[in-house]
Design an enzyme around this catalytic site. Structure first.
Site, short mmCIF file in Angstrom:
data_model
loop_
_atom_site.label_atom_id
_atom_site.label_comp_id
_atom_site.label_asym_id
_atom_site.label_seq_id
_atom_site.Cartn_x
_atom_site.Cartn_y
_atom_site.Cartn_z
N TYR A 98 0.91 -1.26 0.02
CA TYR A 98 0.21 0.07 0.10
C TYR A 98 0.79 1.33 0.08
CZ TYR A 98 -3.43 3.47 1.94
OH TYR A 98 -3.87 4.80 1.96
N SER A 138 -1.60 11.01 10.74
CA SER A 138 -0.90 9.97 10.38
C SER A 138 0.75 10.33 10.52
CB SER A 138 -1.21 9.64 8.89
OG SER A 138 -2.33 9.29 8.42
N THR A 139 1.67 9.23 10.33
CA THR A 139 2.79 9.46 10.61
C THR A 139 3.54 9.26 9.16
OG1 THR A 139 2.77 8.65 12.77
CG2 THR A 139 4.93 8.65 11.91
N LYS A 176 6.86 1.41 16.40
CA LYS A 176 5.50 1.98 15.66
C LYS A 176 4.43 0.76 15.87
CE LYS A 176 3.67 3.84 11.41
NZ LYS A 176 2.38 3.14 11.26
N CYS A 439 9.13 21.90 -21.25
CA CYS A 439 8.45 22.47 -22.55
C CYS A 439 8.04 23.80 -22.19
CB CYS A 439 7.09 21.46 -23.04
SG CYS A 439 6.17 22.14 -24.31
N CYS A 445 0.68 23.71 -25.62
CA CYS A 445 0.98 22.07 -25.36
C CYS A 445 0.04 20.99 -24.94
CB CYS A 445 2.25 21.88 -24.36
SG CYS A 445 2.83 20.16 -24.01
#
Length: 688
Positions: A98, A138-139, A176, A439, A445
């Site tokens: 993940y 989150s970490t 963790k 570019c 473009c």
């Protein structure tokens, strides 16, 4: 009458058709075999999470080996599916896959994608959410020594701003925990939810759940975890993994009897992060011996772990470092991924991004690495291609890391590489900027224009239906600008080949997106300005209103905490590039909610809202310390003088030109002593 016999040609044709049919059926069987079937538990986890997708589609996504072939929408959908099933205890992909495959590929394609700024939820279906006592983010993750060193250096730099040297900054390294994230305020236990709102699962404590290490209640964030040895002996026969056990621990009813026994035996506990033991020492000591610290701690502990957490303990430094929308900047999780492979590059293909940067992508024969089939790897830039000799026939070493999936770790044998002279999308002559080639054709473009439209509608949360295929069809019909999309009628869309119902829905969505309230920072972020992701837009608009930002000068942006001068230069150039299109879209009348201004937040501070520039050698403190203190008092600190500068504070050896320039622009020039007296006077005034 005698029956007519079929000719030899008919018999041969019949046999051929029969063989072809058998092969076709066999191919169908084979195809069905390679598509992973989801278990009932996985299907339920997906349905409970609110993901609206056919299960067959989900099965095809999780069976996809070549992640690079997925569109961005499917990539995000796969990330949501992977997260929902993992959190429920029935993962369709591993945690490592993940992070290092799905999320990293999304980061490579669109680092500002809203999903990347979202905390992965710990879902508990069907229950009302409530506000968390404090945010649970989150970490952030790192996978290499280089990333750890970069993080340490950032910590040291922030520490210097408040007068802390490396020996005074305290670092903690702990395991963790890989359990179920929760928050205990002493009265209630909450799931982490989306980091801001969670669900009340106090019932887990009511049924006997204890706090680990005999600690007291109310210690804030932590994880509900299961003792590994106890799980192997008592629970593994009935539960596939520890997450299945945790789902039962917090279930509203029908708690498994073996889980109840595990709670009673204190094998299932709530472990506050504050109670975690580990290595504690100075940043200076950590920098010297972090490899040994990691080796000593790796894989230990009574509970499932998912790496090591490295964090700052100094509260004042933590406040200064702050957080992004998803992660605290004062902590990281260190993970290891040791699998490598050596491959021969087949070719290097140039790809033009939304910003015009041309990215080299190395292709090679399919190879299995960390459970995934890898066919391509994105290189950093064409400077690397040129200096390292990456091209057809070069031999490279691949790793699966959290930065890019996969990542070319080193060049074993280089070749004479091919460097594109023309943009692969519009064939304009490319230009070099440092190690990158661009570019310059930003207006015509196709890759830049089409990807800009895709980015806008992906970032806007209040408009649906404008996915990549719709945008591609619009672009084919010469619709290349955002304001052109908003000016489309149902009749025009029908003429382009859209069905009448689809065309009506698209126009309705465009109208609704102008009526539905939207944060101004999200609206600005949708224009895809380099270095201005959602968090940076929010920070910028907390200092200036949205109708002011296009008049900002580099020093004014650089004076905002968190914006370096290099970033400020890129941002100002980007703002100029999109100004015309932004104003056309902005004038359509969107209902934008304004970001709270830092002037309002800092009201009452001595230098509230003033713009200050320091020059020369200071006596009381270093110039950087003076600048840091001025920011704490509410000032915007610049590096150069503009017409909006309020004070130029001068020390010894200041240049006459700078003083003259300040006076010409009407800027008040103060000596260091006059500046300190002004602050004291303002302090006395505020007190009175």
């Amino acid at each position: 009458m005698k029956a007519r016999q079929p000719s030899n040609e008919c018999v041969a044709l019949s046999v051929c058709i029969r063989h072809l049919f058998q092969e076709f059926v066999l191919l169908l069987v084979i195809e069905r075999k390679i598509v992973k079937s989801l278990s009932k538990d996985q299907v339920k986890a997906i349905q409970d999470s609110g993901i609206n997708c056919e299960i067959r589609k989900v099965e095809e996504l999780v069976s996809q080996e070549d992640i690079l072939s997925l569109g961005e929408d499917d990539l995000v959908l796969l990330a949501k599916i992977a997260n929902a099933t993992y959190r429920a205890g029935f993962p369709v992909v591993s945690n490592v896959e993940y992070d290092t495959k799905i999320i990293a590929e999304l980061e490579r394609r669109n680092p500002n994608h809203e999903f990347l700024a979202t905390v992965e939820p710990e879902p508990v279906p069907l229950y009302k959410t409530v506000p968390l006592p404090e945010k649970m983010l989150s970490t952030d993750k790192v996978y290499s020594d280089k990333e750890i060193i970069q993080w340490i250096e950032r910590v040291e730099k922030f520490g210097q701003e408040i007068g802390l040297d490396s020996g005074e900054v305290l670092i903690k390294v702990s395991h963790k925990l890989d359990g179920y994230a929760a928050y205990d305020d002493g009265e209630r236990l909450y799931t982490r939810g989306d980091g801001v709102r969670g669900q009340d699962i106090t019932r887990a404590f009511n049924r006997g759940l204890k706090v680990a290490e005999s600690a007291k209640r109310g210690m804030g964030p932590g994880e509900i975890v299961v003792d590994k040895e106890y799980f192997d002996k008592e629970l593994s026969g009935e539960f596939e993994n520890t997450r299945n056990v945790l789902a039962s621990v917090i279930a509203e009813k029908n708690v498994n009897s073996k889980v109840s026994k595990a709670i009673e035996d204190k094998a299932c506990v709530f472990f506050p992060f504050a109670s975690l033991k580990g290595w504690i020492g100075s940043c200076e000591a950590f920098k010297k011996q972090y490899k040994n610290i990691f080796d000593d701690m790796w894989g230990g502990g009574d509970y499932e772990v998912d790496g090591l957490v490295v964090e700052v303990l100094n509260e004042d430094l933590k406040r200064l470092m702050g957080s992004t929308r998803k992660h605290h900047r004062w902590q990281v999780a260190y993970k290891r991924n040791l699998e490598k492979a050596t491959v021969v590059v087949s070719q290097v293909i140039p790809q033009t991004s939304r910003t015009g940067r041309i990215t080299p992508v190395a292709e090679f024969p399919p190879i299995k690495l960390s459970g995934a089939t890898i066919r391509r790897a994105t290189l950093h830039n064409y400077g690397m291609v040129k200096s390292k000799g990456v091209g057809k026939g070069s031999i490279v070493e691949l790793v699966r890391s959290g930065l890019v999936i996969p990542k070319i770790e080193k060049i074993i044998e280089g070749v004479d590489p091919e460097i594109p002279e023309l943009c692969p999308s519009c064939h304009s002559k490319v230009v070099w900027d440092g190690d990158n080639i661009f570019c310059p054709n930003s207006t015509d473009c196709p890759a830049q224009a089409e990807n800009t439209l895709i980015h806008f509608f992906k970032t806007m949360p209040n408009v649906d239906g404008f996915g990549p295929k719709v945008i591609e069809k619009l672009y084919e019909n010469k619709i290349t600008k955002i304001h052109q999309v908003y000016n489309l009628s149902v009749e025009e869309l029908v003429d382009m080949g859209f069905g009448e119902k689809t065309a009506t829905n698209l126009v309705d969505q465009l109208k609704l997106s102008k009526i539905r309230e939207l944060e101004d920072w999200r609206f600005l972020a949708a224009f895809g300005i380099p270095r201005l992701g959602e968090a940076s837009c929010e920070k910028l608009l907390s200092n200036y209103h949205i109708d002011e930002v296009f008049r900002l000068e580099v020093d004014e942006v650089a004076s905002i905490e968190g914006f370096a001068e290099t970033s400020a230069t890129v941002i100002c150039e980007g703002l100029k590039d999109v100004r015309s299109e932004f104003l056309k879209v902005y004038s359509l009348g969107f209902r934008l909610s304004k970001t709270k201004q830092s002037k309002e937040q800092l009201s009452g501070l001595q230098l509230d809202g003033l713009q200050v520039v320091f020059s020369g050698t200071m006596k009381a403190a270093s110039r950087s310390e003076m600048e840091s203190n001025a920011k704490k008092l509410g000032a915007k600190v610049g590096k150069s003088i503009s017409s909006k500068t309020d004070f130029l504070v001068v020390g010894d050896s200041v240049g006459e030109k700078k003083v003259k320039d300040a006076k010409t622009k009407g800027v008040k020039v103060l000596s260091e002593e006059e500046y300190e007296r002004y602050i004291k006077m303002q302090t006395d005034f505020k007190k009175s």
